[in-house]
Design an enzyme around this catalytic site. Structure first.
Site, short mmCIF file in Angstrom:
data_model
loop_
_atom_site.label_atom_id
_atom_site.label_comp_id
_atom_site.label_asym_id
_atom_site.label_seq_id
_atom_site.Cartn_x
_atom_site.Cartn_y
_atom_site.Cartn_z
N GLU A 462 -90.98 41.74 4.38
CA GLU A 462 -90.96 40.46 5.07
C GLU A 462 -89.54 39.95 5.35
O GLU A 462 -89.17 38.85 4.97
CB GLU A 462 -91.78 39.43 4.28
CG GLU A 462 -93.26 39.79 4.27
CD GLU A 462 -94.12 38.82 3.50
OE1 GLU A 462 -95.17 38.44 4.04
OE2 GLU A 462 -93.76 38.46 2.36
N GLU A 529 -100.35 44.98 2.61
CA GLU A 529 -100.93 43.93 1.76
C GLU A 529 -102.24 43.50 2.39
O GLU A 529 -102.31 43.24 3.59
CB GLU A 529 -99.99 42.72 1.63
CG GLU A 529 -98.71 43.00 0.88
CD GLU A 529 -97.78 41.79 0.81
OE1 GLU A 529 -98.28 40.64 0.98
OE2 GLU A 529 -96.58 41.98 0.58
#
Length: 1016
Positions: A462, A529
């Site tokens: 991220e 994820e």
């Protein structure tokens, strides 16, 4: 960079992230003799500095003891601190949890690489040591395996070095600074540095020396670095071993290297003749022939013993190195392990311990690797930083595929309140951040490169996109073409789409994934994820695992995440509880968002794991009335090490059990007939249970551990006349008073209240079962996922409707064999909604309850359609014939099985960090509530199975508590029978709704019925 004096300005200089640090190298062990190497015990040439150090804490740099490293500085009066360990978990500073925002957000107006000057805690560590005997004439180094986030080192008053990157080792040469006798080691640790801008992971913000610290020496000729590369031929049968060594030391000139490869039984498979060291380098390459392959299913490891001899032929050093022969490659846009399509059944794992934070122990890691294996997971992503070296050794040995992720996350620099806003993103395309980011990649690869478990290098997490991360990916690919490269952030920056070898997304919905896979993609897909396991979650996971067989280019995913990050704390009365963000006065905070694990923080497996284990099982069992179809989706392992156990239950009671030896090859299936003799069975509901269990203990589980399960439920219809027990047929006696109506049938005494519009007393054999009367219920205590969808706002009218239903009518009807009374309720949510609850007292003493709901258009979905009442807390035991054994919901019941399960009522309340709906059971045929003397009552389903929750608390008590200690003292057992409850969801916890088929529309008609009776 080299320097002889420390400079505090390095903390904020993005171009300086290491000073005098040694180059990164492989994490191999080394010994002086073959005997020591074979034992692979503690290294004699390593001296541990873990333990008690002297310590001083300063809240900011200008209040630190600046000259503490000098020889004449006394630490008298300083505190003690344990190493490894976090400063904040040993009584100093502020414990803080934040997710995506930077920890100084709203407190300091900063842009990278600036640092907060008023809040940059400094830990000054000091200890002394004497060199071990025999080390005096040898080089001596120090290794810090993990220090957060930047630190300076001095020895005997002289500056040694500086390091950043909290999660990879920093080594320094101490030799020039050593003195005879006592040596004074000083370490100054800063919580904030330029590295902090790169470490914005979803975790607690700690600082300190949190991994091992040790001294080490080396022989006169020492292998500083080992690089192992294995290759397989096109048939994936024969292996080639490539070994590259870097040697150092005076005796390396003229030294020779020999090696021998041994199999798992210790037999020598291949020997390498004496090869002379040239310019400090040695390369070995040998065809090994037919080899046993390494995979997560069969983690076969060879051991390579590399021996270094000096020019005189004296053995100086032996390096034992685990070797796994395997290939990982992209074939026709699909990832393959040893020539077979791989599916990652993975989990993201933070290093965490509720008392020690990220300073996890060997025992923690052993428990984790065993638990992960026992629950059919085959892969781990090291979210979001390199782990301790031991973790990779365990993954090699136990068999887990690893995505090794470099220490990089800059989430707060580009995503704010969920919106992508990369105006000041780092590293992005900013060249000044290139070196500091690349250094983290190099440090990870050089340390971890020899672990066969690592299949994929990850460029971090991220951190948006950009050229810097793209260059990291190219480094990975150039340096190590035997592995693939992962990075999810290209989703946000398609300019550098080639950064990642696979399409990787977070929390994409199943429909979005299918849309991608149906568009002729160029890359395979993984969910790095998915299934945000916050609180009561993991609902709908099957929608993802079902994609595995539907799309070859869908190659699995990694659940977020493995363990709750909660920390033990004491409440005001001295009782320990697991605390989350904000509980330590930390602001800003992201509060309970740290509780996303399928394992509770205290390393107790959560109920969610039941679903994970089933949906991740590689072997699938499909029983029916005659036998069982076995589908072995393993790539390499057959079922020869497993035993097939089968049983037949009637109404929950076992009537048949047996075992069979069945060997099903990998990637194949078979049908096995079971000796069930269904035609001779008496009438009733049956369950055929089949399971594969371990024949013998393994590293990760005991003998008998279940690895796969399948169940088939059927009803055997036979016309049988059931004789009525005339002793149970009683005259119905009714006493209608002005306010109440009493009904008696034998030992059953029932009292209905006209005033309150409900049943107010139910005595069975003289024992009261109703402490607070039953009322319609349409609200459940919101789960974390519910809060993420703003259920309180969107569906909150059902909360009020559940608090205040109004009885507007009642009517009764008496027959010789029964008395029926029906109450009609209006709800404040709408005048058009009508709810009826009918109670029928029958001659056998049972009470039949029928609940109906008639809705209307324009209302929000129902969270639950139920009837709830309170009974005595003495009824503290519950036994079900239901789906179980763990809690389950309509969208999380694939891993549940029909059977008789039991529990203490107190144990049905799951220990989620925030109290919420928990403990539900679906498919309930009957349930018994009893006191410790065995007295109590039974609830039976009538027309169809119901859902049941037996708890210490009402939905409203749970709703209004943020911690378990806020719940009231226990005065009741709360019984909630539901016709239907919505699913729990889990696609994410910040807006993803429960899938439509698992919601409850409010505009139709709903009904359920059940029976309450005395225990016989």
């Amino acid at each position: 960079m080299k320097a002889t004096h420390a400079d505090i300005n390095w903390l904020g200089d993005v171009s300086i992230f290491e000073v005098n640090r040694l180059n990164a190298y492989s994490d191999h062990r080394y010994y002086r003799t073959m005997e020591e190497a074979k034992a692979s015990g503690a290294m004699a040439m390593r001296y541990n500095l873990n333990g008690t150090w002297k310590f001083n804490y300063a809240i900011r740099p200008d209040s630190r003891p600046e000259t503490f490293y000098k020889q004449d500085f006394s630490s008298d009066g300083w505190d003690d601190i344990e190493v490894p360990g976090h400063i904040q978990l040993q009584g100093y500073g502020q414990i803080q949890y934040v997710n995506t925002q930077y920890p100084w957000d709203g407190l300091n107006d900063l842009r990278p690489p600036a640092l907060p000057q008023d809040q940059n805690p400094v830990g000054s560590y000091m200890r002394t040591f004497h060199l071990p005997t025999g080390w005096q004439n040898s080089p001596v180094y120090i290794s810090f395996q993990g220090v957060e986030s930047a630190f300076y080192v001095w020895l005997n008053g002289q500056f040694v070095g500086y390091g950043e990157d909290s999660f990879t080792p920093s080594d320094f040469d101490l030799t020039p600074f050593l003195q005879d006798g006592e040596n004074k080691l000083a370490v100054e640790v800063y919580q904030r540095s330029t590295g902090s801008w790169l470490e914005d992971q979803d975790f607690w913000r700690f600082s300190g020396i949190f991994r091992d610290v040790y001294l080490y020496t080396v022989p006169a000729a020492h292998i500083r670095d080992v690089r192992i590369v294995t290759d397989l031929d096109k048939s994936y049968t024969n292996g080639t071993l490539n070994v590259d060594l870097k040697l150092e030391g005076k005796a390396a000139v003229g030294a020779k290297v020999e090696a021998e490869l041994r199999d798992a039984e210790g037999n020598t498979v291949k020997t390498f003749g004496g090869i002379e060291v040239t310019n400090g380098l040695v390369s070995l390459r040998e065809e090994v022939g037919q080899v046993n392959l390494w995979s997560a299913e069969i983690p076969y490891l060879y051991r390579l013993f590399i021996q270094v001899y000096d020019a005189a032929g004296e053995l100086l050093e032996v390096v034992p190195q685990a070797v796994g022969f395997r290939t990982f490659e992209m074939i026709d846009k699909v990832m393959h392990i040893n020539g077979k399509r791989i599916v990652f059944k993975g989990v993201n794992r933070h290093e965490f311990n509720p008392r020690r934070g990220r300073a996890v122990t060997k025992e923690d890691m052993l428990w984790d690797v065993q638990t992960i294996k026992q629950n059919n997971m085959n892969a781990v992503r090291t979210s979001h930083y390199p782990n301790q070296s031991l973790w990779y050794e365990l993954c090699d040995e136990y068999g887990l595929y690893v995505i090794d992720e470099m220490n990089l996350e800059t989430h707060g620099s580009w995503q704010k309140l969920g919106a992508v806003e990369p105006s000041w993103v780092i590293p992005g395309d900013r060249p000044e951040w290139h070196d500091i980011v690349m250094d983290r990649a190099v440090s990870m690869v050089e340390r971890d490169k020899n672990h066969p478990s690592i299949l994929i290098w990850s460029c971090g997490n991220e951190s948006h996109g950009g050229e810097v991360i793209y260059k990291v990916s190219q480094y990975f690919k150039t340096t190590d073409p035997t592995r693939l490269v992962h990075y999810e952030g290209v989703f946000h920056d398609r300019r550098f789409n080639d950064t990642s070898d696979m399409e990787s997304r977070m929390y994409a919905k199943p429909a979005d994934i299918e849309e991608f896979l149906n568009a002729n993609p160029e890359k395979p897909y993984i969910s790095c994820e998915y299934m945000h396991a916050m609180g009561n979650s993991i609902g709908g996971m099957h929608k993802y695992t079902e994609l595995e067989d539907k799309y070859p280019m869908y190659q699995g995913g990694f659940i977020w995440d493995y363990i709750d990050q909660a920390i033990f704390k004491k409440d005001r009365y001295g009782k320990e509880f697991l605390a989350y963000g904000g509980d330590f006065g930390d602001r800003p905070s992201d509060y309970s968002f740290c509780g996303d694990g399928i394992v509770h923080a205290d390393r107790k497996v959560s109920a969610k794991m039941q679903e994970v284990k089933f949906l991740y099982q590689n072997i699938k069992l499909f029983p029916n009335r005659e036998g069982v179809k076995i589908v072995n989706d393993n790539l390499f392992a057959d079922t020869s090490e497993l035993e097939l156990v089968y049983s037949l239950d009637r109404e929950g009671h076992e009537v048949l059990r047996g075992t069979l030896e069945v060997n099903v090859g990998p990637q194949s299936e078979t049908v096995v007939k079971l000796p069930l003799d269904v035609e001779s069975l008496a009438g009733g509901e049956y369950a055929v249970n089949t399971a594969f269990v371990l024949k013998a203990a393994t590293l990760w589980a005991e003998k008998g551990e279940e690895v796969a399960f399948g169940q088939f439920v059927f009803v055997q219809d036979k016309s049988e006349t059931v004789a009525s027990d005339l002793n149970l047929i009683n005259e119905i006696q009714v006493v209608e008073g002005d306010v109440n109506i009493g009904v008696r049938a034998g030992q059953t005494h029932v009292l209905f209240s006209k005033a309150f519009g409900t049943l107010v007393s139910l005595k069975l054999s003289g024992q009261e079962t109703v402490a607070q009367p039953p009322m319609p219920l349409f609200w459940r205590a919101t789960t974390d996922n519910d809060k993420g969808t703003a259920m309180g706002f969107e569906l909150g009218a059902w909360y009020a409707a559940s608090l205040l239903p109004r009885c507007v009518n009642w009517k009764a009807e008496q027959n010789p064999d029964q008395y029926r009374i029906e109450f009609t309720y209006k709800l404040n949510i709408s005048a058009d909604v009508q709810v009826k609850v009918a109670y029928t007292v029958r001659a056998d003493g049972s009470v039949h309850v029928h609940n109906t709901y008639k809705g209307t258009a324009g209302l929000p979905d129902l969270p639950i359609h139920a009837l709830s009442f309170k009974t005595s807390p003495e009824f503290e035991n519950v036994e079900w014939l239901a789906m179980g054994p763990e809690e389950n919901y309509v969208d999380r019941a694939f891993g549940a099985r029909l059977g008789i399960h039991d529990s203490k009522v107190a144990d049905t309340v799951a220990p989620y960090l925030v109290p919420q709906e928990s403990g539900n059971r679906t498919g309930v045929r009957w349930a018994k509530l009893t006191d410790n003397a065995g007295r109590g009552f039974k609830i039976e389903s009538a027309a169809a199975p119901v859902e049941l929750n037996v708890s210490l608390y009402t939905a409203f008590e749970l709703e209004n508590a943020q911690h378990a200690y806020e719940l009231p003292p226990v005065h009741y057992t709360v019984v909630t029978i539901a016709g239907k409850q919505m699913g729990v969801g889990g696609d994410d916890s910040w807006g993803a709704p429960v899938h439509p088929e698992y919601r409850i529309a409010s505009d139709g008609e709903l009904q359920f019925e059940f029976v309450i009776r005395a225990l016989q």
